[in-house]
Design a protein around this motif. Structure first.
Motif, short mmCIF file in Angstrom:
data_model
loop_
_atom_site.label_atom_id
_atom_site.label_comp_id
_atom_site.label_asym_id
_atom_site.label_seq_id
_atom_site.Cartn_x
_atom_site.Cartn_y
_atom_site.Cartn_z
N GLU A 245 0.86 -1.18 0.00
CA GLU A 245 0.00 0.00 0.00
C GLU A 245 0.90 1.24 0.00
N ILE A 246 0.57 2.22 -0.80
CA ILE A 246 1.33 3.47 -0.84
C ILE A 246 0.65 4.49 0.08
N VAL A 247 1.40 5.01 1.05
CA VAL A 247 0.88 6.05 1.94
C VAL A 247 1.47 7.38 1.48
N ILE A 248 0.60 8.30 1.09
CA ILE A 248 1.04 9.55 0.47
C ILE A 248 1.02 10.69 1.47
N SER A 249 2.14 11.37 1.62
CA SER A 249 2.25 12.50 2.53
C SER A 249 1.84 13.79 1.82
N ALA A 250 0.73 14.37 2.25
CA ALA A 250 0.24 15.62 1.68
C ALA A 250 -0.92 16.13 2.51
N GLU A 251 -1.17 17.44 2.43
CA GLU A 251 -2.25 18.02 3.22
C GLU A 251 -2.77 19.34 2.67
N ALA A 252 -2.45 19.67 1.42
CA ALA A 252 -2.93 20.92 0.83
C ALA A 252 -2.95 20.78 -0.69
N THR A 253 -3.44 21.80 -1.37
CA THR A 253 -3.51 21.80 -2.83
C THR A 253 -2.85 23.05 -3.40
N GLU A 254 -2.66 23.03 -4.72
CA GLU A 254 -2.21 24.20 -5.48
C GLU A 254 -0.95 24.84 -4.88
N LYS A 255 -0.96 26.18 -4.75
CA LYS A 255 0.22 26.93 -4.32
C LYS A 255 0.61 26.62 -2.88
N LEU A 256 -0.38 26.40 -2.01
CA LEU A 256 -0.05 26.08 -0.63
C LEU A 256 0.64 24.72 -0.55
#
Length: 338
Positions: A245-256
């Protein structure tokens, strides 16, 4: 530190261990102080890395309600300020063990620090991009509880070594054998592979092939800061491992997103998400919540839809903690989320 002696217990000390293939050290929590691997111990007792003399002492101290120094920055200090600590957020303060010896449950393999991204909350330990910045521009004039913004002589030595040189080292090979021995024993049921960026590690497929088939969960954590061509190629190599399973680190979109995950672009991130979906690779998300990511978490949740997401509060550096907010920002976030 806290003054209540009944709270100095964390079950993660008994169930979880990380092994750093690059720095040849272990951690009993992803935020605990690292410990140099005792290679004499695992030579005499193969598969017993979970029960090094240092770890056994720490566990016994916890059982005796003695605060261990390796947990000071992440848990004891925040709790002394009435802030949520990692163990309280994870409910690992509940006593689950009575003996210091343990065979563990989850093993985190850190492939190395190679990474194209310098995420805002990260540091030299987990990002070669961060290390290069410190090497070029010098130490940061920011007061912290660790040395994340300063390069040590040891850091510089590691920077000069290639992946091939590290992998060909005798201690690295001994550590790979130890990982196999650990997985062959009862106890560990989950393998977590992190970096750096695991998809920049040259031996990812070979590493996973050495994990015994009895391990039914292998999670690879990625920031998706990889060229899409390379990412697709590496994923295809791993297609035979159905437990991944791939766990993806992210918490915002676009420029942020591009600010918080500096070094990657929102466009590339979306491209790699599409590659995961086109290959039907199971994936979920992990969000590191800082006072800045609060401004974009709502939009990110809309983007990922019903996909699973786990949250973790940033504790270092302190200026990114969620409680460090001015009144105007608190009002804006409350209005946006409300």
């Amino acid at each position: 530190m806290t003054t209540d002696p009944s709270t100095y217990f964390c079950s993660q000390k008994f169930t979880w261990l990380s092994v750093d293939l690059e720095k040849l050290q272990t951690q009993s929590c992803c935020a605990a102080s690292p410990e140099k691997i005792n290679f004499n111990h695992i030579k005499d007792r193969p598969g017993d890395l979970f029960n090094s003399p240092a770890l056994l002492k720490e566990r016994q101290d916890m059982l005796n309600n003695i605060p261990v120094p390796s947990c000071d920055i992440t848990c004891w200090q925040p709790e002394s300020k009435s802030m949520p600590s990692r163990r309280l957020l994870m409910n690992t303060n509940i006593r689950t063990h009575n003996l210091a010896e343990s065979f563990g449950e989850s093993l985190n393999i850190i492939t190395g620090s190679d990474c194209n991204m310098s995420c805002l909350y990260c540091c030299k330990t987990y990002s070669s991009a961060w290390a290069r910045d410190l090497d070029t521009n010098g130490s940061y004039a920011i007061e912290t509880n660790d040395d994340r913004y300063t390069l040590s002589p040891r850091d510089k030595v590691i920077m000069d070594l290639s992946q091939k040189q590290i992998k060909n080292g005798q201690l690295h090979k001994q550590l790979i054998n130890e990982i196999q021995s650990i997985c062959d024993q009862p106890g560990v049921t989950e393998i977590v592979i992190t970096g750096g960026e695991p998809f920049l590690y040259l031996g990812l497929e070979d590493l996973i092939s050495k994990i015994p088939t009895k391990i039914n969960t292998i999670k690879i954590w990625s920031g998706l800061g990889v060229d899409p061509v390379r990412f697709e190629k590496e994923l295809k190599k791993l297609s035979r491992f159905t437990e991944i399973e791939i766990v993806i680190s992210a918490e915002a979109t676009e420029k942020l997103y591009e600010l918080l995950r500096y070094g990657n672009t929102w466009e590339r991130f979306q491209q790699n998400i599409k590659i995961l979906e086109s290959q039907s690779v199971r994936h979920s998300f992990y969000a590191t919540v800082t006072n800045l990511s609060l401004f974009g978490i709502h939009d990110f949740l809309s983007y990922i839809g019903s996909k699973e997401i786990v949250y973790s509060l940033c504790t270092q550096p302190e200026f990114l903690c969620v409680n460090v907010l001015d009144p105007d920002s608190k009002q804006k976030i409350a209005t946006h989320l409300g």
